[in-house]
Design a protein around this motif. Structure first.
Motif, PDB file in Angstrom:
ATOM      1  N   MET A   1       0.667  -1.198   0.018  1.00  0.00           N
ATOM      2  CA  MET A   1      -0.079   0.023   0.258  1.00  0.00           C
ATOM      3  C   MET A   1       0.766   1.049   0.101  1.00  0.00           C
ATOM      4  SD  MET A   1      -3.133   0.793   2.635  1.00  0.00           S
ATOM      5  CE  MET A   1      -2.415   1.797   4.029  1.00  0.00           C
ATOM      6  N   THR A   2       0.886   2.226  -0.926  1.00  0.00           N
ATOM      7  CA  THR A   2       1.614   3.385  -0.998  1.00  0.00           C
ATOM      8  C   THR A   2       0.846   4.303   0.008  1.00  0.00           C
ATOM      9  OG1 THR A   2       1.211   2.916  -3.419  1.00  0.00           O
ATOM     10  CG2 THR A   2       2.673   4.987  -2.523  1.00  0.00           C
ATOM     11  N   LYS A   3       1.806   4.729   1.099  1.00  0.00           N
ATOM     12  CA  LYS A   3       1.359   5.592   1.988  1.00  0.00           C
ATOM     13  C   LYS A   3       0.804   6.863   1.420  1.00  0.00           C
ATOM     14  CE  LYS A   3       2.530   7.758   6.616  1.00  0.00           C
ATOM     15  NZ  LYS A   3       1.186   7.736   7.079  1.00  0.00           N
ATOM     16  N   TYR A   4      -0.310   7.503   1.750  1.00  0.00           N
ATOM     17  CA  TYR A   4      -0.778   8.766   1.247  1.00  0.00           C
ATOM     18  C   TYR A   4      -0.176  10.043   2.107  1.00  0.00           C
ATOM     19  CZ  TYR A   4      -4.493   6.391  -1.360  1.00  0.00           C
ATOM     20  OH  TYR A   4      -5.024   5.495  -2.204  1.00  0.00           O
ATOM     21  N   SER A   5       0.409  10.910   1.451  1.00  0.00           N
ATOM     22  CA  SER A   5       0.938  12.168   2.084  1.00  0.00           C
ATOM     23  C   SER A   5       1.149  13.149   0.909  1.00  0.00           C
ATOM     24  CB  SER A   5       2.368  11.820   2.849  1.00  0.00           C
ATOM     25  OG  SER A   5       3.346  11.372   1.826  1.00  0.00           O
TER      26      SER A   5
ATOM     27  N   ASN B   1      -5.327   6.612   6.887  1.00  0.00           N
ATOM     28  CA  ASN B   1      -4.330   7.173   5.994  1.00  0.00           C
ATOM     29  C   ASN B   1      -5.400   7.438   4.778  1.00  0.00           C
ATOM     30  OD1 ASN B   1      -1.928   6.349   3.749  1.00  0.00           O
ATOM     31  ND2 ASN B   1      -1.678   8.139   5.037  1.00  0.00           N
ATOM     32  N   TYR B   2      -6.356   8.228   4.808  1.00  0.00           N
ATOM     33  CA  TYR B   2      -7.250   8.303   3.808  1.00  0.00           C
ATOM     34  C   TYR B   2      -8.065   9.411   4.218  1.00  0.00           C
ATOM     35  CZ  TYR B   2      -9.734   7.346  -0.658  1.00  0.00           C
ATOM     36  OH  TYR B   2     -10.342   7.318  -2.131  1.00  0.00           O
ATOM     37  N   ASN B   3      -7.964  10.635   3.608  1.00  0.00           N
ATOM     38  CA  ASN B   3      -8.708  11.753   4.119  1.00  0.00           C
ATOM     39  C   ASN B   3     -10.264  11.740   3.783  1.00  0.00           C
ATOM     40  OD1 ASN B   3      -9.458  14.233   5.062  1.00  0.00           O
ATOM     41  ND2 ASN B   3      -8.205  15.340   3.720  1.00  0.00           N
TER      42      ASN B   3
ATOM     43  N   HIS C   1       3.286   6.364  -9.470  1.00  0.00           N
ATOM     44  CA  HIS C   1       3.627   5.720  -8.426  1.00  0.00           C
ATOM     45  C   HIS C   1       2.425   5.050  -7.620  1.00  0.00           C
ATOM     46  CE1 HIS C   1       3.224   9.194  -6.467  1.00  0.00           C
ATOM     47  NE2 HIS C   1       3.500   8.767  -5.424  1.00  0.00           N
ATOM     48  N   TRP C   2       1.301   5.451  -8.007  1.00  0.00           N
ATOM     49  CA  TRP C   2       0.115   4.976  -7.119  1.00  0.00           C
ATOM     50  C   TRP C   2      -0.236   3.616  -7.406  1.00  0.00           C
ATOM     51  CZ3 TRP C   2      -0.073   8.197  -3.091  1.00  0.00           C
ATOM     52  CH2 TRP C   2       0.316   9.558  -3.093  1.00  0.00           C
TER      53      TRP C   2
END
Lengths: 418, 160, 915, 87
Positions: free
Chosen positions: A1-5, A108-110, A19-20
């Motif tokens: 899982m690509t971390k969202y930031s 980790n998802y707005n 890259h997602w």
């Protein structure tokens, strides 16, 4: 899982956002799971997420007949609050509200939970007393509630009609500052991504067509993609709870009705809070895109059509304009409808059923969206421990035959008498 | 220009006639007393309007019916609860289309037809008096509001 | 058409020719830059000539007539029109928001889901800025001065769209004897004939159209222009919104729009097709327009939007535009045709086959050139207008709202209506669009727009797909495709085409989103109709309304009713007036309008049987001329209403119940009578409004009644017929105040005479405020708070009155086990121990900070001697008399120490009821 | 919004009518507790055809039984409910 930031987004600016990875997999169903959750809506996905995250139960499938989040989690007015009069309800919704407050980070998802205040207007002294009563009932439990004077409301929400000729004069309000709105789709997607990354199989375009029974125990489900065995089957199909429960021979205290909502074309900021009222059946907020989101009464007849009646919508607009006359020149952009489980006391149903191994989570009436994290958390806890969590005990299916309804409005068993 | 006149006639003695059990015998006696049958659903005759399957509205004198009624039903005075409003002029049908969902422009809604239907949220009983007029029985508490609505609406009717 | 029309755009005084839309007039004045896009604030011009316009949104009008987000292409210029561009600051030309374009690479679809983490307060902070940047037009602030009519209509055939196909359908229906409604969203009938003039049936097209319209009108039908069919519901129920004047324009007769509710026997959809843009880089620049729309500007509005034009097309339509432009004096630089071979012989234009646009050049003031791919080689054309046609999308919205199916038309590369539900059919170009190819997206994906208004690019679609948002509904919601005010009319097909090409699927496999009403946005005012301001909901006025009004009381909105709350004298406050009035009742005599009570006459030999089903008390034991208090249970056994029942004659009863529950009670009685008691000989008639009613209460009330009626007043709970001021009245000796009291019921026609006669006896008028004080002191319950639909008769302290026969409805379900729990809430009285008042609605707790065991349902004081008292619900309360608790209101920061008591504070033995 | 054929008034707009309950949730008078509880608190709630009780509340006030599909809303038939009536 690509971390969202933000950093990762910035990185994407230089690689064409290439890259997602997929937010969730698209797995083939396995022959057997510990837990099969019927319904890939907010509640089903949240239940799977918390089963995996809190209880380490990851051999779980969420079975969805269409696409995830396609039901009521994506068809509501996105309001989040815990301002209920009756203790079992406020306690439950407060538990949920607390989860909302940390949900974006948890997932980790707005999910854009925006606590801009849930404002309930009072139009008479009697309304104000009822609001105080509700506020007191909340405050006694430590839930935030504040009474506002007319002048305070005027400052907070100047778009309302404060004229004395108003059909619904504004005498004051009760506000729950921690209430607000969230981005509905993000809730489903965030839970899905979180559950998937912990090993849960989310199986879309797979309709449950029957229950596999062994005596009085459910041992699996028949689906359009074959039989799937299950240790436990959990129904999270609000709107269609009755339809699914019937596969196990159950009749529920639920009727499916259409609830509509609508949104106007976007404008610059106008409505600051979530505006509700003690005497009317309309609730209004403004989305981040600027659209004014409206909700009203259900259509008051059983329907699975996901298509609301125009007159119901017009009534909601009439009431909305009575509160905010300047909305008159805005245009309704879109209206939509969801099929809601209207339960027979207005409160949800969470817990065991007369069928062994079969659990239910439904009967959400108007309150399903804001319940999503709380419902998922507590339902997961109940499934994991094999008995209902204390907070959801009052919402057991057998409360109707026992005589312990949780009737917030005191209107009795018929949803359309509410 | 307004092609419809809205005129409040005020209250009148009204009775609700309700027949119970097997209504045939009582209906026969009443028909004899009235000189005509009780009107069918959706119709009026003389001073009697059919409101529902089991009820009739009797305007004015009801003594003859009372005498003929026997134990076949009951008469209940209701006149205090209604304002009678007459809509007359060529546009009365057009006015009744405003804030309504009922086809008052239908040719089938002819003289002596009766219908109850919501107009501007108020259930109103209509009786076609002539091609030029219709009498509305309006719940008295709503009468002021509804007439206000009709007066405003009369100023914005579409050209036919 | 002569003369010029003056209008302004962004403060600039301009003129238009009659019949021009704002878009036409702006183009005519050489204005290309009209708006800024939603997300990146990209400069935008005019794409289309119709309701599908995504770019050219303006705010029109002023004051309460300000209408944001009005499409310049759907607005006919009127004298004095004020139009302002949107979503830009400080000006359209130099918009600071356009800086967002620089960082757009870091803001892909759904970027907001991936950042702005932290506590909710932080998001609230970010959100402020996002909200200011988002939104389109300004938020209106003033009250709309105009009215919106709502009107029903019925017809045999409703034809939506007045192009040739619609006109033919209308004509055929009229000639078959049908009543026809023909609606057209444009200001002119058959607007396509203004774009492409032609002869039909040997007549000039427009004349032909006019003749059919006349035929429709003269046969009893209607022809409505400026009218959009916005929604289609069950059984051909169609909502139309008709613009009586243009947005922002001052109406002639006060009405700005009319909203029609049409019930049609059949609906014919002649809604045509919308031209699709081509997807290439910078296809959103001002000066890139739809091909047919260009022709509309040229042929209908007399405006040539460019001098040097490149036409890019996938179908034959582009050639028509090229011809029209040439005829109008523009230079057609090239026709880029996606199809590999020339179509139909030699062309008069420089045609390039197997050609597609790749990148438009130019900026905010219009395109300057086009880079194209011509059969594999790159060519650049200098131009100031690009007219594009990507084929046609049939307008199937209403067909789909009606539950119709779609078929895929391979030749047109479009969805066309398939099977339909109800009586709905589609004709003309909406059913059979012109053939066209699709070419897919070209140029830089990040600059190739599919949804212009919401700034959704091909790159966004690709990203969503890569991230697993593959259901078309996911794709739509994740990218916001099709969710702008144009509802994706131009862009949705391009998006589906992109997905299909990417994944090697057919377009139908890629899917289709739901079509939701309305077809075009509808004014909220039109949806609300006349129900605005003080008429937002009906107001019910009791028969005595004018008499109260003459006293200028403090009014109370009680549901729909307007009721007097108190009649202050001089500078009295509400509380002072209420207390004075209550004291008048306790010490002498008062009068109160109780006309709004629900009342039912129940007649017939089986009346008692009926009543003993509905009422939880006995009724049969009442002698003629006697009455009693009663209460009613729902089918679940819980009490929902209360009132009195009076035996007026052998077989005639009057039942009263609460005002607020009147319509619920009427429905319930009708339900019981028709479903459960159909065989009974009983008549149940609601006489709520027939009887006006006055309460006359106080120690002197007997004397007053005797004086008024000339007869001895009836004893408590008896009823007599009498006359007051010549009017027949029922005098019922009943008390809600605790004093000797009467309810006088009479035909509301006599309201004024009876009121004046009673008042002349020196009764003090009292309102609901005094009534509250009096009834709370007496421990009488009201429906809604004390009787809240959650308690049984026993819990309300009414157990002794419940009929032992148990014939009442609800008896069976009351046997459910949990109702035996002694800790359920029960009705109690509360007396303040510390002198303060008891906050109404507050929680009952053992200690401050403790959990709520009940709450205060009503609070007041001892009317004569003072001292706070209250009533409430308390867990197991009937066994807790004497216990001390706190009534705690944390929201009001109030608390009172209270003792639990019987709720009957005043004259518990009922001695004051007797003379 | 549907057209509902009132057995007495003919076709009228759905807005004139009020849905009451399903036909099988009528609690008979003097029903045993389990019968009453079952009738009140359980529903088939079919995604399909059911028989329902409606009232022409804002019209003639009469009650009727409507057999109707809850997905398509199509009405199969309507029957009057209540005492015997004259034509």
């Amino acid at each position: 899982m690509t971390k969202y930031s933000a950093l990762s987004l910035l990185r994407g600016a230089f690689n064409g956002q290439s890259h997602w990875q997929p937010a969730w997999r698209d797995p083939e169903p396995k022959p057997s799971y510990d837990v099969v959750i019927i319904g890939g809506g907010g509640h089903g996905l949240a239940t799977a997420f918390y089963l995996a995250k809190v209880h380490g139960i990851t051999n779980v499938a969420v079975i969805e007949k269409g696409y995830i989040g396609g039901g009521n989690v994506g068809r509501n007015t996105t309001i989040v609050r815990s301002n209920y009069r009756l203790e079992p309800l406020s306690r439950f919704y407060e538990f949920s509200l607390k989860l909302w407050e940390g949900l974006s980070d948890d997932l980790n998802y707005n999910v854009m939970f925006s606590p801009r205040g849930a404002l309930t207007l009072g139009h008479s002294d009697a309304d104000m007393i009822r609001l105080a009563e509700k506020g007191d009932a909340m405050a006694v439990q430590g839930i935030d509630a504040e009474l506002l004077t007319r002048d305070q409301v005027m400052k907070l929400e100047p778009c309302l009609d404060f004229s004395r000729q108003a059909r619904f004069p504004i005498e004051g309000a009760m506000i729950q500052w921690r209430g607000g709105t969230a981005r509905h789709d993000a809730v489903a997607w965030g839970f899905a991504r979180g559950a998937d990354s912990r090993g849960v199989d989310i199986i879309q375009k797979c309709e449950v067509t029957g229950m596999v029974m062994d005596g009085n125990r459910v041992v699996g489900v028949e689906t359009t993609r074959g039989r799937i065995n299950a240790g436990t089957v959990a129904i999270c199909a609000a709107g269609h709870s009755g339809h699914v429960a019937a596969m196990a021979g159950l009749k529920l205290p639920v009727e499916s009705q259409t609830l509509q909502a609508m949104v106007t074309e976007g404008v610059k900021p106008m409505v600051n809070t979530v505006v509700m009222t003690q005497s009317l059946h309309c609730y209004i907020s403004q989305s981040d895109k600027g659209g004014i989101v409206f909700g009203g009464d259900p259509d008051n007849w059983p329907s699975y059509a996901q298509r609301g009646q125009p007159v119901t919508m017009e009534l909601a607009v009439q009431q909305g304009l009575a509160l905010i006359p300047a909305l008159s020149r805005l245009r309704m952009l879109r209206c939509w409808a969801g099929v809601t489980d209207m339960s027979f006391d207005g409160s949800p149903i969470i817990g065991t059923t007369p069928v062994d191994g079969l659990w239910i989570n439904g009967g959400w009436c108007y309150g399903g969206f804001k319940a999503t994290p709380g419902s998922g958390y507590l339902f997961a806890h109940s499934l994991a421990h094999g008995r209902p969590h204390e907070i959801v005990e009052p919402f057991s299916l057998d409360r109707f035959e026992r005589g312990s309804p949780v009737d917030e409005n005191g209107t009795g068993p018929f949803p359309n008498h509410r | 220009m307004t092609d419809v006149t809205i005129e409040q006639l005020g209250r009148a003695p009204l009775h609700m006639l309700e027949l119970w059990g097997d209504p045939k015998a009582a209906a026969k006696r009443i028909a004899k007393a009235l000189g005509h049958d009780l009107p069918k659903v959706g119709k009026a005759q003389g001073n009697v309007l059919r409101l529902s399957p089991t009820t009739w509205l009797v305007e004015g004198e009801a003594a003859a019916i009372e005498a003929a009624l026997g134990d076949g039903g009951a008469l209940t005075p209701t006149g205090g609860g209604y304002e009678r409003v007459r809509l007359s002029g060529p546009a009365w049908r057009s006015l009744l289309m405003e804030g309504s969902l009922f086809d008052a422009e239908s040719a089938q809604f002819a003289i002596d037809c009766v219908a109850t239907t919501p107009i501007d949220h108020v259930a109103v009983t209509l009786r076609v008096e002539s091609e030029n007029a219709c009498l509305a029985y309006v719940p008295a508490s709503h009468a002021a509001d509804l007439q206000h609505f009709w007066r405003l609406s009369a100023g914005g009717l579409p050209q036919s | 058409m002569t003369g010029q029309i003056n209008f302004t755009f962004d403060g600039r005084a301009l003129t238009a020719k009659p019949g021009q839309t704002l878009a036409a007039a702006l183009l005519d004045n050489g204005i290309k830059l009209v708006g800024r896009s939603f997300k990146y604030h990209r400069p935008r011009g005019i794409l289309s000539a119709g309701i599908e316009e995504p770019n050219a949104l303006v705010t029109v009008g002023s004051g309460g007539r300000t209408e944001p987000n009005t499409r310049a292409t759907d607005l006919f210029v009127y004298e004095g029109l004020v139009a302002t561009s949107q979503n830009r600051w400080p000006s359209l030309s130099s918009d600071l928001g356009s800086a967002l374009q620089l960082v757009s690479r870091a803001l892909p679809a759904g970027f907001y889901y991936k950042t702005f983490f932290g506590p909710p307060k932080l998001w609230l902070f970010y959100e402020k800025f996002i909200r200011r940047a988002a939104g389109l037009g300004p938020a209106p602030a003033e009250i709309d001065p105009d009215r919106y009519a709502q009107r029903a209509a019925f017809c045999d055939v409703l034809v939506v769209g007045s192009g040739p196909a619609g006109l033919i359908a209308a004509r055929d229906a009229v000639r078959a004897g049908k009543k026809v409604f023909l609606v057209e969203q444009d200001a002119e009938l058959a607007p396509s004939l203004l774009r492409d003039p032609q002869e039909i049936d040997g007549k000039q097209g427009r004349a032909w159209a006019g003749e059919i319209a006349t035929e429709v009108r003269t046969s009893g039908g209607r022809v409505l222009t400026r009218t959009s069919a916005s929604g289609l519901w069950d059984d051909q129920f169609v909502c139309l919104s008709e613009k009586l004047v243009e947005p922002g324009q001052v109406p002639v007769n006060g009405f700005t729009q009319r909203y029609w509710h049409v019930r049609a026997g059949e609906v014919v959809l002649a809604t045509g097709a919308i031209e699709r843009p081509l997807t290439f880089a910078n296809n959103d620049r001002p000066g890139v327009m739809l091909s047919q729309s260009v022709r509309t500007y040229v042929n209908r509005f007399g405006v040539v939007p460019g001098k040097r034009v490149v036409v890019a097309t996938t179908n034959d339509d582009g050639y028509l535009t090229a011809k029209a432009l040439r005829q109008a004096g523009a230079e057609v630089i090239a026709v880029l045709d996606s199809r590999p071979a020339p179509v139909g012989g030699d062309s008069e234009f420089a045609v390039f086959n197997a050609a597609a646009p790749v990148t438009a050049k130019g900026g905010k003031n219009g395109v300057t050139g086009l880079v194209a791919d011509v059969d594999g080689t790159t060519q650049t054309f200098a131009c100031d207008l690009i007219a594009m046609s990507g084929g046609f999308t049939p307008v199937v919205h209403l067909h789909m709202q009606a539950g119709g199916k779609l078929d895929w038309d391979e030749a047109a590369q479009a969805f066309v209506p398939g099977a339909s539900r109800w009586n709905v059919r589609t004709v003309g170009l909406a059913a059979q669009p012109a053939p066209a190819e699709t070419v897919g997206a070209t140029g830089a994906a990040k600059q190739a727009f599919v949804d212009f208004q919401n700034d959704v690019t091909v790159a966004d679609l690709d990203l969503a797909w890569r991230e697993g948002y593959r259901s078309v509904e996911h794709l739509k919601r994740y990218t916001t495709l099709g969710m702008a005010t144009d509802q994706g009319k131009t862009g949705n097909m391009a998006a589906l085409d992109r997905i299909a090409r990417r994944e090697g699927m057919t377009v139908p496999e890629a899917g289709l989103t739901t079509f939701r009403p309305p077809y075009t946005p509808v004014s909220m005012g039109a949806l609300a109709g006349m129900g605005t301001g003080e008429h937002a909901q009906p107001t019910r006025r009791p028969a005595l309304y004018d008499l109260h009004a003459a006293k200028d009381p403090i009014w109370l909105n009680a549901g729909y009713w307007k009721r007097p709350r108190a009649y202050p004298i001089g500078a009295e406050t509400l509380a002072q007036a209420g207390l004075r009035e209550a004291r008048a009742v306790r010490s002498s005599v008062g009068m109160c309008d109780v006309s709004t009570l629900a009342k039912f006459e129940v007649q017939g030999p089986d009346a008692v049987q009926f009543l003993e089903r509905v009422c939880q008390t006995t009724v049969g034991k009442l002698a003629v001329g006697r009455g009693r208090y009663t209460f009613m249970a729902r089918e679940d056994g819980l009490v929902f209403d209360d009132g009195t029942v009076w035996r007026l004659e052998e077989n005639r009863y009057l039942l009263t119940s609460s005002t607020g529950g009147a319509s619920r009670m009427a429905t319930w009685l009708s339900y019981v009578r028709n479903h459960l008691c159909a065989d009974l000989k009983v008549s149940v008639v609601c006489v709520q409004e027939h009887y006006a009613a006055m309460a006359v209460a106080g120690p002197q009330s007997s004397a007053v009644m005797a004086a008024l009626t000339g007869e001895e007043a009836p004893r408590h709970m008896s009823v007599v017929e009498a006359k007051i001021a010549g009017a027949p009245v029922l005098v019922m000796a009943a008390s809600f105040s605790g004093e000797r009291a009467f309810e006088v019921h009479f035909d509301a026609s006599h309201a004024e005479a009876v009121w004046r006669a009673i008042e002349a006896e020196g009764c003090c008028p009292y309102g609901l405020e005094a009534m509250e004080l009096l009834r709370i002191e007496k421990g009488h319950m009201v429906v809604g708070t004390d009787i809240d639909g959650r308690l049984t008769a026993g819990e309300l302290g009414l157990g002794k009155m419940v009929s032992k026969a148990g014939t009442w409805i609800g008896a069976a379900t009351l046997q459910r086990p949990d109702f035996a729990d002694p800790l359920r809430k029960q009705f109690v009285g509360l007396v303040a121990l510390d002198g303060g008042s008891i906050p109404e609605g507050s929680m009952l707790v053992r200690f401050i900070g403790g959990e709520a065991e009940g709450h205060v349902t009503g609070s007041g004081l001892r009317v004569l001697e003072g001292g706070s008292i209250a009533i409430g619900h308390l867990k197991g309360g009937q066994a807790r008399h004497g216990e001390d608790l706190y009534a705690w209101s944390p929201t009001r920061k109030q608390k009172a120490k209270v003792r639990v008591t019987s709720p009957h504070f005043y004259d518990p033995a009922g001695e004051r009821y007797r003379d | 919004m549907k057209l509902i054929p009132c057995p007495h008034c003919g076709n009228r707009a759905q807005a004139e009518f009020v849905y009451e309950r399903t036909a099988d949730s009528v609690v008979p008078l003097d029903a045993a507790p389990e019968v009453a509880v079952a009738a009140l608190f359980t529903r088939a709630n079919l995604r399909g055809v059911e028989e329902e009780i409606w009232r022409h509340t804002y019209g003639c006030g009469s009650w009727m039984l409507i057999r109707r599909d809850r997905v398509s809303h199509a009405i199969e038939w309507v029957k009057p409910i209540g005492p015997k009536v004259l034509p």
